[in-house]
Design a protein around this motif. Structure first.
Motif, PDB file in Angstrom:
ATOM      1  N   GLY A 198       0.793  -1.218   0.000  1.00  0.00           N
ATOM      2  CA  GLY A 198       0.000   0.000   0.000  1.00  0.00           C
ATOM      3  C   GLY A 198       0.825   1.268   0.000  1.00  0.00           C
ATOM      4  O   GLY A 198       0.312   2.348  -0.312  1.00  0.00           O
ATOM      5  N   GLY A 199       2.091   1.142   0.367  1.00  0.00           N
ATOM      6  CA  GLY A 199       2.965   2.301   0.430  1.00  0.00           C
ATOM      7  C   GLY A 199       3.370   2.591   1.869  1.00  0.00           C
ATOM      8  O   GLY A 199       2.506   2.930   2.690  1.00  0.00           O
ATOM      9  N   VAL A 200       4.653   2.433   2.169  1.00  0.00           N
ATOM     10  CA  VAL A 200       5.131   2.633   3.533  1.00  0.00           C
ATOM     11  C   VAL A 200       4.819   4.037   4.027  1.00  0.00           C
ATOM     12  O   VAL A 200       4.505   4.247   5.197  1.00  0.00           O
ATOM     13  CB  VAL A 200       6.640   2.332   3.617  1.00  0.00           C
ATOM     14  N   MET A 201       4.885   5.019   3.151  1.00  0.00           N
ATOM     15  CA  MET A 201       4.615   6.398   3.548  1.00  0.00           C
ATOM     16  C   MET A 201       3.264   6.888   3.025  1.00  0.00           C
ATOM     17  O   MET A 201       3.056   8.075   2.837  1.00  0.00           O
ATOM     18  CB  MET A 201       5.732   7.315   3.045  1.00  0.00           C
ATOM     19  N   ASN A 202       2.335   5.952   2.818  1.00  0.00           N
ATOM     20  CA  ASN A 202       1.010   6.291   2.329  1.00  0.00           C
ATOM     21  C   ASN A 202       0.071   6.480   3.519  1.00  0.00           C
ATOM     22  O   ASN A 202      -0.334   5.516   4.180  1.00  0.00           O
ATOM     23  CB  ASN A 202       0.502   5.177   1.410  1.00  0.00           C
ATOM     24  N   ILE A 203      -0.288   7.728   3.814  1.00  0.00           N
ATOM     25  CA  ILE A 203      -1.128   8.031   4.968  1.00  0.00           C
ATOM     26  C   ILE A 203      -2.500   7.369   4.844  1.00  0.00           C
ATOM     27  O   ILE A 203      -3.065   6.881   5.833  1.00  0.00           O
ATOM     28  CB  ILE A 203      -1.289   9.554   5.131  1.00  0.00           C
ATOM     29  N   ALA A 204      -3.053   7.339   3.626  1.00  0.00           N
ATOM     30  CA  ALA A 204      -4.364   6.721   3.417  1.00  0.00           C
ATOM     31  C   ALA A 204      -4.317   5.238   3.780  1.00  0.00           C
ATOM     32  O   ALA A 204      -5.225   4.714   4.449  1.00  0.00           O
ATOM     33  CB  ALA A 204      -4.813   6.904   1.972  1.00  0.00           C
ATOM     34  N   PHE A 205      -3.265   4.545   3.336  1.00  0.00           N
ATOM     35  CA  PHE A 205      -3.127   3.128   3.680  1.00  0.00           C
ATOM     36  C   PHE A 205      -3.001   2.952   5.182  1.00  0.00           C
ATOM     37  O   PHE A 205      -3.648   2.076   5.777  1.00  0.00           O
ATOM     38  CB  PHE A 205      -1.903   2.516   2.996  1.00  0.00           C
ATOM     39  N   MET A 206      -2.159   3.762   5.826  1.00  0.00           N
ATOM     40  CA  MET A 206      -1.952   3.633   7.265  1.00  0.00           C
ATOM     41  C   MET A 206      -3.250   3.874   8.029  1.00  0.00           C
ATOM     42  O   MET A 206      -3.559   3.160   8.997  1.00  0.00           O
ATOM     43  CB  MET A 206      -0.862   4.600   7.735  1.00  0.00           C
ATOM     44  N   GLY A 207      -4.013   4.869   7.609  1.00  0.00           N
ATOM     45  CA  GLY A 207      -5.277   5.146   8.277  1.00  0.00           C
ATOM     46  C   GLY A 207      -6.267   4.007   8.122  1.00  0.00           C
ATOM     47  O   GLY A 207      -6.907   3.576   9.096  1.00  0.00           O
ATOM     48  N   LEU A 208      -6.393   3.478   6.890  1.00  0.00           N
ATOM     49  CA  LEU A 208      -7.312   2.374   6.636  1.00  0.00           C
ATOM     50  C   LEU A 208      -6.896   1.131   7.414  1.00  0.00           C
ATOM     51  O   LEU A 208      -7.740   0.461   8.028  1.00  0.00           O
ATOM     52  CB  LEU A 208      -7.362   2.069   5.141  1.00  0.00           C
ATOM     53  N   ALA A 209      -5.602   0.818   7.397  1.00  0.00           N
ATOM     54  CA  ALA A 209      -5.112  -0.359   8.106  1.00  0.00           C
ATOM     55  C   ALA A 209      -5.349  -0.233   9.609  1.00  0.00           C
ATOM     56  O   ALA A 209      -5.697  -1.213  10.279  1.00  0.00           O
ATOM     57  CB  ALA A 209      -3.617  -0.556   7.824  1.00  0.00           C
ATOM     58  N   THR A 210      -5.175   0.964  10.152  1.00  0.00           N
ATOM     59  CA  THR A 210      -5.409   1.177  11.576  1.00  0.00           C
ATOM     60  C   THR A 210      -6.867   0.929  11.930  1.00  0.00           C
ATOM     61  O   THR A 210      -7.170   0.255  12.925  1.00  0.00           O
ATOM     62  CB  THR A 210      -5.010   2.613  11.983  1.00  0.00           C
ATOM     63  N   VAL A 211      -7.781   1.463  11.124  1.00  0.00           N
ATOM     64  CA  VAL A 211      -9.209   1.256  11.375  1.00  0.00           C
ATOM     65  C   VAL A 211      -9.552  -0.233  11.326  1.00  0.00           C
ATOM     66  O   VAL A 211     -10.280  -0.753  12.185  1.00  0.00           O
ATOM     67  CB  VAL A 211     -10.058   2.043  10.352  1.00  0.00           C
ATOM     68  N   ILE A 212      -9.018  -0.940  10.338  1.00  0.00           N
ATOM     69  CA  ILE A 212      -9.291  -2.378  10.203  1.00  0.00           C
ATOM     70  C   ILE A 212      -8.783  -3.131  11.419  1.00  0.00           C
ATOM     71  O   ILE A 212      -9.484  -4.000  11.976  1.00  0.00           O
ATOM     72  CB  ILE A 212      -8.651  -2.928   8.915  1.00  0.00           C
ATOM     73  N   MET A 213      -7.563  -2.829  11.875  1.00  0.00           N
ATOM     74  CA  MET A 213      -6.990  -3.542  13.018  1.00  0.00           C
ATOM     75  C   MET A 213      -7.725  -3.215  14.307  1.00  0.00           C
ATOM     76  O   MET A 213      -7.857  -4.075  15.187  1.00  0.00           O
ATOM     77  CB  MET A 213      -5.499  -3.237  13.126  1.00  0.00           C
ATOM     78  N   VAL A 214      -8.201  -1.978  14.448  1.00  0.00           N
ATOM     79  CA  VAL A 214      -9.011  -1.626  15.616  1.00  0.00           C
ATOM     80  C   VAL A 214     -10.299  -2.435  15.620  1.00  0.00           C
ATOM     81  O   VAL A 214     -10.685  -3.036  16.639  1.00  0.00           O
ATOM     82  CB  VAL A 214      -9.321  -0.113  15.630  1.00  0.00           C
TER      83      VAL A 214
END
Length: 245
Positions: A198-214
């Motif tokens: 998704g991209g190590v520095m992709n904020i959108a990916f990080m945000g989506l992944a965080t929501v999924i893991m929560v």
């Protein structure tokens, strides 16, 4: 959730996200000098094949792990405080520190993997995959892991933090934090490595992944997330892999 220790925790999470956002600003914004210190952020997230480059990548993974994983552990942190009404802020800090130590260790491994992939020209200087086969492989691993007994065992502990802490209460805050970190690592390591897709520095990916893991760690909602997510990731792996041929 009251007290200075909670304010410090939330402040740390917000600060980690703020730094990641600054590091992930589009190249044209950096080049145009539209923010103060743009050269610093550009150099901070640019990989070079040396010790300094590894240190920068390691720092980035530490920030990313803290920003993404601390929110997933908030229910567990609150449960620990509830179980001990006399818990001091110092003990709470030990719990959080023990948790983060595990993810700092993960960051060492992730940074090493990124440096190796960069040396093999499989990822860009910002950690994005250059290889369709690498992307398909990571998606397949993450998707398959969603159905593993290890994942299920770790999720069961994350979804019932009260039982988890009661089993190990006498070990103290620091060791309980480390145990919680290891359990969360068992839940999320494969999803975290999808940052290379998704991209190590992709904020959108990080945000989506965080929501999924929560959501995945919530007792009522999580069971409706894990397996469908696994099917989706495996489907993504097939789609990406077929596209390579």
């Amino acid at each position: 959730m009251t007290g200075w220790h909670w304010l410090a925790l939330f402040g740390g999470i917000l600060a980690a996200w703020a730094v990641l956002f600054a590091m992930a600003l589009p190249a044209e914004m950096r080049e145009a000098g539209m923010i103060y210190g743009a050269e610093f952020w550009e150099s901070l997230c640019t990989v070079t094949p040396d010790a300094a480059g590894f240190l920068r990548v390691f720092l980035m993974w530490v920030l990313m792990s803290a920003a993404m994983m601390a929110p997933t552990a908030l229910p567990a942190f609150a449960t620990y405080e509830e179980l001990s009404k006399t818990t001091s802020s110092g003990r709470f800090a030990h719990l959080v520190w023990g948790y983060l130590v595990v993810w700092i260790g993960f960051s060492v491994i992730a940074a090493s993997v990124q440096m190796a992939l960069f040396a093999a020209d499989l990822v860009t200087t910002f950690g994005d995959s250059r290889s369709v086969l690498l992307s398909a492989f990571l998606l397949l691993v993450a998707g398959g892991y969603q159905f593993s007994t290890v994942k299920e065992a770790c999720l069961s502990k994350c979804r019932a933090p009260m039982m988890f802490f009661m089993q190990h209460w006498d070990e103290g805050a620091l060791r309980n934090g480390v145990r919680l970190g290891l359990v969360c690592l068992g839940c999320c390591w494969a999803l975290m490595l999808l940052a290379f897709v998704g991209g190590v520095m992709n904020i959108a990916f990080m945000g989506l992944a965080t929501v999924i893991m929560v959501l995945e760690k919530l007792p009522d909602i999580g069971r409706w997330v894990t397996r469908p997510l696994g099917f989706a990731l495996i489907g993504g792996a097939v789609f990406v892999g077929v596209g390579a041929f």
